[in-house]
Motif scaffolding. Structure first.
Motif, PDB file in Angstrom:
ATOM      1  N   ASN A 179      -6.492 -32.400   6.299  1.00 55.32           N
ATOM      2  CA  ASN A 179      -5.212 -32.031   5.601  1.00 55.32           C
ATOM      3  C   ASN A 179      -4.882 -30.528   6.051  1.00 55.32           C
ATOM      4  O   ASN A 179      -5.544 -29.622   5.383  1.00 55.32           O
ATOM      5  N   GLU A 180      -4.260 -30.185   6.939  1.00 50.02           N
ATOM      6  CA  GLU A 180      -3.911 -28.923   7.625  1.00 50.02           C
ATOM      7  C   GLU A 180      -3.417 -28.062   6.499  1.00 50.02           C
ATOM      8  O   GLU A 180      -3.641 -26.869   6.662  1.00 50.02           O
ATOM      9  N   ASP A 181      -2.498 -28.328   5.783  1.00 49.54           N
ATOM     10  CA  ASP A 181      -1.889 -27.604   4.650  1.00 49.54           C
ATOM     11  C   ASP A 181      -3.024 -27.008   3.725  1.00 49.54           C
ATOM     12  O   ASP A 181      -3.087 -25.813   3.189  1.00 49.54           O
ATOM     13  N   ALA A 182      -4.059 -27.658   3.371  1.00 47.01           N
ATOM     14  CA  ALA A 182      -5.349 -27.425   2.527  1.00 47.01           C
ATOM     15  C   ALA A 182      -6.394 -26.778   3.477  1.00 47.01           C
ATOM     16  O   ALA A 182      -7.409 -26.539   2.841  1.00 47.01           O
ATOM     17  N   GLY A 183      -6.204 -27.069   4.712  1.00 51.77           N
ATOM     18  CA  GLY A 183      -7.213 -26.315   5.602  1.00 51.77           C
ATOM     19  C   GLY A 183      -8.388 -27.040   5.877  1.00 51.77           C
ATOM     20  O   GLY A 183      -9.646 -26.968   5.948  1.00 51.77           O
ATOM     21  N   ILE A 184      -8.209 -28.638   5.484  1.00 48.87           N
ATOM     22  CA  ILE A 184      -9.231 -29.563   5.693  1.00 48.87           C
ATOM     23  C   ILE A 184      -9.212 -30.237   7.248  1.00 48.87           C
ATOM     24  O   ILE A 184      -8.127 -30.730   7.464  1.00 48.87           O
ATOM     25  N   ASN A 185     -10.127 -29.888   7.874  1.00 44.73           N
ATOM     26  CA  ASN A 185     -10.161 -30.605   9.302  1.00 44.73           C
ATOM     27  C   ASN A 185     -11.067 -32.029   9.327  1.00 44.73           C
ATOM     28  O   ASN A 185     -11.796 -32.200   8.489  1.00 44.73           O
TER      29      ASN A 185
END
Length: 218
Positions: free
Chosen positions: A52-58
């Motif tokens: 989740n790019e918005d949450a900074g999860i790669n």
């Protein structure tokens, strides 16, 4: 006048190309559904990742979650996150091995939360989606043709689904689901076997077995 004619021709050509693209994508999905649906049963080993790019999860922040599933038409037995899910075509049994609890529901999960469930893997695309041919990619020496499915319902919890199809075998290789919260869940099939020898009771819930192990059954 000439500009109007040119604009009309441009729009017409665009419409024709889009229609052909959509028909080609639908035809490929139908071919995959027919090919995989013809097997007596299937064994799939898979890995799941979340980003989740918005949450900074790669995608590579955490090790992939692995699971296995046996499919026979709409019946399935799924081992996932330490739990077991058995759908016998009528009832769904969710076996929580950590808590030693079992819940039983009539019918399969209905997918109201936007998730694509195992029993619908080969048919979910037939209702509620528009189609586009995506990129043809070389992944680990395999040619994978992607098809993008966009929900017709603008309020769907799914923004889009990308199916990666092995161009040679016509088997599903990857499913990427993007949710309305910008999360992207990727399932990659790591092992595939077809027409395995399964017992007659493979998709049946053995109540006495779990009672003897002190499981609680709701």
């Amino acid at each position: 006048m000439k500009k109007t004619i040119l604009l009309f021709l441009s729009l017409s050509i665009t419409s024709i190309v889009f229609s052909q693209n959509s028909e080609e994508a639908k035809s490929l999905l139908d071919e995959v559904s027919t090919k995989m649906g013809a097997y007596e049963n299937m064994y799939l080993g898979f890995s799941q990742t979340l980003s989740n790019e918005d949450a900074g999860i790669n995608e590579d922040d955490e090790p992939p979650i692995r699971g296995v599933i046996n499919l026979q038409k709409e019946k399935y037995s799924l081992n996932y996150l330490g739990n077991k899910f058995i759908y016998d075509g009528n009832k769904l049994y969710v076996i929580n091995n950590d808590e030693k609890e079992i819940s039983i529901t009539e019918g399969d999960l209905d997918g109201d939360d936007g998730f694509i469930y195992p029993s619908k893997l080969l048919t979910f695309y037939k209702d509620g989606y528009n189609f586009d041919m995506g990129k043809l990619q070389n992944i680990n020496g395999r040619k994978i043709q992607f098809v993008t499915l966009n929900p017709i319902d603008s309020n769907s919890d799914i923004v889009k689904v990308e199916l990666g199809i092995d161009a040679k075998t016509k088997h599903i290789y990857k499913l990427v689901q993007t949710g309305s919260n910008s999360s992207k869940t990727t399932f990659t099939i790591t092992t595939f076997k077809s027409n395995q020898v399964l017992s007659e009771n493979f998709f049946k819930f053995d109540k006495q077995k779990y009672l003897s192990q002190n499981y609680t059954i709701d």
